[in-house]
Design a protein around this motif. Structure first.
Motif, PDB file in Angstrom:
ATOM      1  N   THR A 200     -60.483 -23.399  14.892  1.00  0.00           N
ATOM      2  CA  THR A 200     -60.904 -24.420  15.859  1.00  0.00           C
ATOM      3  C   THR A 200     -61.034 -23.776  17.231  1.00  0.00           C
ATOM      4  OG1 THR A 200     -59.675 -26.122  14.635  1.00  0.00           O
ATOM      5  CG2 THR A 200     -60.348 -26.658  16.884  1.00  0.00           C
ATOM      6  N   PRO A 201     -62.163 -23.951  17.924  1.00  0.00           N
ATOM      7  CA  PRO A 201     -62.312 -23.384  19.266  1.00  0.00           C
ATOM      8  C   PRO A 201     -61.193 -23.855  20.194  1.00  0.00           C
ATOM      9  CG  PRO A 201     -64.423 -24.190  18.462  1.00  0.00           C
ATOM     10  CD  PRO A 201     -63.390 -24.647  17.470  1.00  0.00           C
ATOM     11  N   GLY A 202     -60.630 -22.911  20.942  1.00  0.00           N
ATOM     12  CA  GLY A 202     -59.580 -23.228  21.891  1.00  0.00           C
ATOM     13  C   GLY A 202     -58.187 -23.279  21.297  1.00  0.00           C
ATOM     14  N   ILE A 203     -58.085 -23.190  19.964  1.00  0.00           N
ATOM     15  CA  ILE A 203     -56.797 -23.292  19.282  1.00  0.00           C
ATOM     16  C   ILE A 203     -56.430 -21.948  18.661  1.00  0.00           C
ATOM     17  CG2 ILE A 203     -55.495 -24.410  17.438  1.00  0.00           C
ATOM     18  CD1 ILE A 203     -56.102 -26.281  19.725  1.00  0.00           C
ATOM     19  N   ALA A 204     -55.183 -21.541  18.879  1.00  0.00           N
ATOM     20  CA  ALA A 204     -54.661 -20.317  18.274  1.00  0.00           C
ATOM     21  C   ALA A 204     -53.399 -20.649  17.496  1.00  0.00           C
ATOM     22  CB  ALA A 204     -54.363 -19.269  19.344  1.00  0.00           C
ATOM     23  N   SER A 205     -53.026 -19.772  16.598  1.00  0.00           N
ATOM     24  CA  SER A 205     -51.801 -19.987  15.824  1.00  0.00           C
ATOM     25  C   SER A 205     -51.186 -18.650  15.447  1.00  0.00           C
ATOM     26  CB  SER A 205     -52.085 -20.820  14.568  1.00  0.00           C
ATOM     27  OG  SER A 205     -53.081 -20.224  13.766  1.00  0.00           O
ATOM     28  N   ILE A 206     -49.891 -18.704  15.190  1.00  0.00           N
ATOM     29  CA  ILE A 206     -49.128 -17.535  14.751  1.00  0.00           C
ATOM     30  C   ILE A 206     -48.359 -17.922  13.504  1.00  0.00           C
ATOM     31  CG2 ILE A 206     -47.185 -16.017  15.305  1.00  0.00           C
ATOM     32  CD1 ILE A 206     -48.132 -15.968  18.171  1.00  0.00           C
ATOM     33  N   GLY A 207     -48.408 -17.065  12.490  1.00  0.00           N
ATOM     34  CA  GLY A 207     -47.768 -17.373  11.215  1.00  0.00           C
ATOM     35  C   GLY A 207     -46.826 -16.284  10.758  1.00  0.00           C
ATOM     36  N   ALA A 208     -45.968 -16.629   9.808  1.00  0.00           N
ATOM     37  CA  ALA A 208     -45.028 -15.666   9.223  1.00  0.00           C
ATOM     38  C   ALA A 208     -44.702 -16.102   7.802  1.00  0.00           C
ATOM     39  CB  ALA A 208     -43.756 -15.572  10.065  1.00  0.00           C
ATOM     40  N   PRO A 209     -44.335 -15.140   6.949  1.00  0.00           N
ATOM     41  CA  PRO A 209     -44.021 -15.466   5.550  1.00  0.00           C
ATOM     42  C   PRO A 209     -42.588 -15.944   5.387  1.00  0.00           C
ATOM     43  CG  PRO A 209     -43.818 -13.117   5.885  1.00  0.00           C
ATOM     44  CD  PRO A 209     -44.285 -13.691   7.200  1.00  0.00           C
ATOM     45  N   ILE A 210     -42.353 -16.724   4.328  1.00  0.00           N
ATOM     46  CA  ILE A 210     -40.991 -17.078   3.945  1.00  0.00           C
ATOM     47  C   ILE A 210     -40.776 -16.649   2.504  1.00  0.00           C
ATOM     48  CG2 ILE A 210     -40.777 -18.971   5.598  1.00  0.00           C
ATOM     49  CD1 ILE A 210     -41.328 -20.917   3.308  1.00  0.00           C
ATOM     50  N   TYR A 211     -39.512 -16.356   2.167  1.00  0.00           N
ATOM     51  CA  TYR A 211     -39.172 -15.796   0.860  1.00  0.00           C
ATOM     52  C   TYR A 211     -38.072 -16.619   0.195  1.00  0.00           C
ATOM     53  CZ  TYR A 211     -41.757 -11.761   2.609  1.00  0.00           C
ATOM     54  OH  TYR A 211     -42.733 -10.952   3.130  1.00  0.00           O
ATOM     55  N   ASN A 212     -38.063 -16.617  -1.141  1.00  0.00           N
ATOM     56  CA  ASN A 212     -37.031 -17.353  -1.869  1.00  0.00           C
ATOM     57  C   ASN A 212     -35.844 -16.441  -2.187  1.00  0.00           C
ATOM     58  OD1 ASN A 212     -37.730 -15.798  -4.146  1.00  0.00           O
ATOM     59  ND2 ASN A 212     -39.110 -17.366  -4.945  1.00  0.00           N
ATOM     60  N   HIS A 213     -34.913 -16.974  -2.989  1.00  0.00           N
ATOM     61  CA  HIS A 213     -33.677 -16.249  -3.283  1.00  0.00           C
ATOM     62  C   HIS A 213     -33.916 -15.003  -4.117  1.00  0.00           C
ATOM     63  CE1 HIS A 213     -34.326 -18.851  -6.760  1.00  0.00           C
ATOM     64  NE2 HIS A 213     -33.568 -18.027  -7.461  1.00  0.00           N
ATOM     65  N   ARG A 214     -35.089 -14.915  -4.763  1.00  0.00           N
ATOM     66  CA  ARG A 214     -35.421 -13.710  -5.525  1.00  0.00           C
ATOM     67  C   ARG A 214     -36.158 -12.675  -4.682  1.00  0.00           C
ATOM     68  NH1 ARG A 214     -36.304 -18.059  -9.016  1.00  0.00           N
ATOM     69  NH2 ARG A 214     -38.457 -18.236  -8.272  1.00  0.00           N
ATOM     70  N   GLY A 215     -36.343 -12.992  -3.401  1.00  0.00           N
ATOM     71  CA  GLY A 215     -37.084 -12.090  -2.532  1.00  0.00           C
ATOM     72  C   GLY A 215     -38.575 -12.180  -2.727  1.00  0.00           C
ATOM     73  N   GLU A 216     -39.045 -13.234  -3.416  1.00  0.00           N
ATOM     74  CA  GLU A 216     -40.472 -13.422  -3.676  1.00  0.00           C
ATOM     75  C   GLU A 216     -41.103 -14.238  -2.555  1.00  0.00           C
ATOM     76  OE1 GLU A 216     -39.932 -13.722  -8.547  1.00  0.00           O
ATOM     77  OE2 GLU A 216     -39.997 -15.524  -7.288  1.00  0.00           O
ATOM     78  N   LEU A 217     -42.360 -13.945  -2.274  1.00  0.00           N
ATOM     79  CA  LEU A 217     -43.094 -14.705  -1.274  1.00  0.00           C
ATOM     80  C   LEU A 217     -43.166 -16.160  -1.714  1.00  0.00           C
ATOM     81  CD1 LEU A 217     -44.844 -14.581   1.340  1.00  0.00           C
ATOM     82  CD2 LEU A 217     -46.819 -14.243  -0.164  1.00  0.00           C
TER      83      LEU A 217
END
Length: 259
Positions: A200-217
């Motif tokens: 979207t014009p004018g909109i920015a975002s920052i993301g990051a991964p989360i992991y479960n107890h098995r270390g899987e994405l």
């Protein structure tokens, strides 16, 4: 307004769950039968069925006007409890992140080559409607989808990139593999992804991964808002997002050395 939106979104998910329960119990059913079973008007049941078909949760039945569980539900069913746990764990942390940044926060889960939004907490100041509950974006677009793509295990990443290449040959406008790989290299180095006005014009975002107890994405989270309030030199949005992602991962049982 944000609270009202969240309550409405949860109500929709509950109705979708009720429809899945009906189809699991009764097998193929008409919209009228489903409507009666879940206690909803036929018109709204049709609309929700259309959305669920787009998500792959419901398929057309063997006869016209009938519906049955989608093949994806077989896969989703095995992970449903875990995924509901992810949402319940992530929601309060995303709310804190929203309060700290005043920007909208999101939780997305992987579905094929897309990221589906399963939680959205509206910003205090500006709310973009580009990503609502149940909406999806391709993995190369937006910060949370890019977090899912960037931190895929290498074998899954290679398979995804190969599918992208096949789709390019069919004429789809997908960024080049080289540009995607450069973004992934940077993301893995800094621990987060950036979307700078590409959705979207004018909109920015920052993301990051989360992991479960098995270390899987397990999923990707993001913060989205006016560009200067997300990427400006006087804000530390990236660090806040990374801390929130780590907090969610710990709550899901991820060990510090598991990834």
């Amino acid at each position: 307004m944000a609270v009202d939106t969240d309550v409405a979104g949860m109500a929709i998910l509950q109705k979708a769950g009720a429809i899945i329960n009906v189809l699991e119990r009764e097998g193929e059913s008409s919209a009228a039968q489903i409507s009666e079973a879940v206690g909803e008007p036929v018109s709204s049941t049709y609309r929700l069925l259309s959305t669920m078909m787009a998500l792959g949760w419901v398929d057309t039945g063997s006869k016209r006007g009938r519906y049955r569980l989608g093949v994806d539900v077989l896969r989703i069913g095995g992970m449903l409890e875990d995924r509901l746990d992810v949402r319940s764990v992530a929601s309060p942390i995303l709310a804190e992140l929203r309060d700290a940044t005043r920007n909208s926060t999101f939780l997305c889960l992987l579905r094929h080559d897309n990221a589906v939004c399963v939680e959205r907490i509206g910003g205090r100041d500006v709310q973009s409607l580009a990503m609502r509950l149940g909406d999806s974006l391709p993995l190369y677009s937006g910060a949370a989808p890019r977090a899912l793509l960037s931190f895929l295990p290498n074998e899954e990443l290679r398979a995804t990139l190969d599918r992208f290449e096949a789709r390019r040959r069919n004429g789809e406008a997908i960024p080049s593999e080289g540009s995607i790989l450069r973004e992934i290299e940077i993301a893995r180095e800094v621990g987060y992804t950036v979307s700078d006005e590409d959705v979207t014009p004018g909109i920015a975002s920052i993301g990051a991964p989360i992991y479960n107890h098995r270390g899987e994405l397990e999923g990707g989270i993001s913060v989205s808002g006016l560009r200067d309030r997300v990427l400006g030199p006087d804000v530390d949005t990236a660090e806040k997002v990374k801390r929130s992602a780590a907090q969610i991962s710990r709550a899901l049982g991820k060990l510090e050395d598991a990834q």
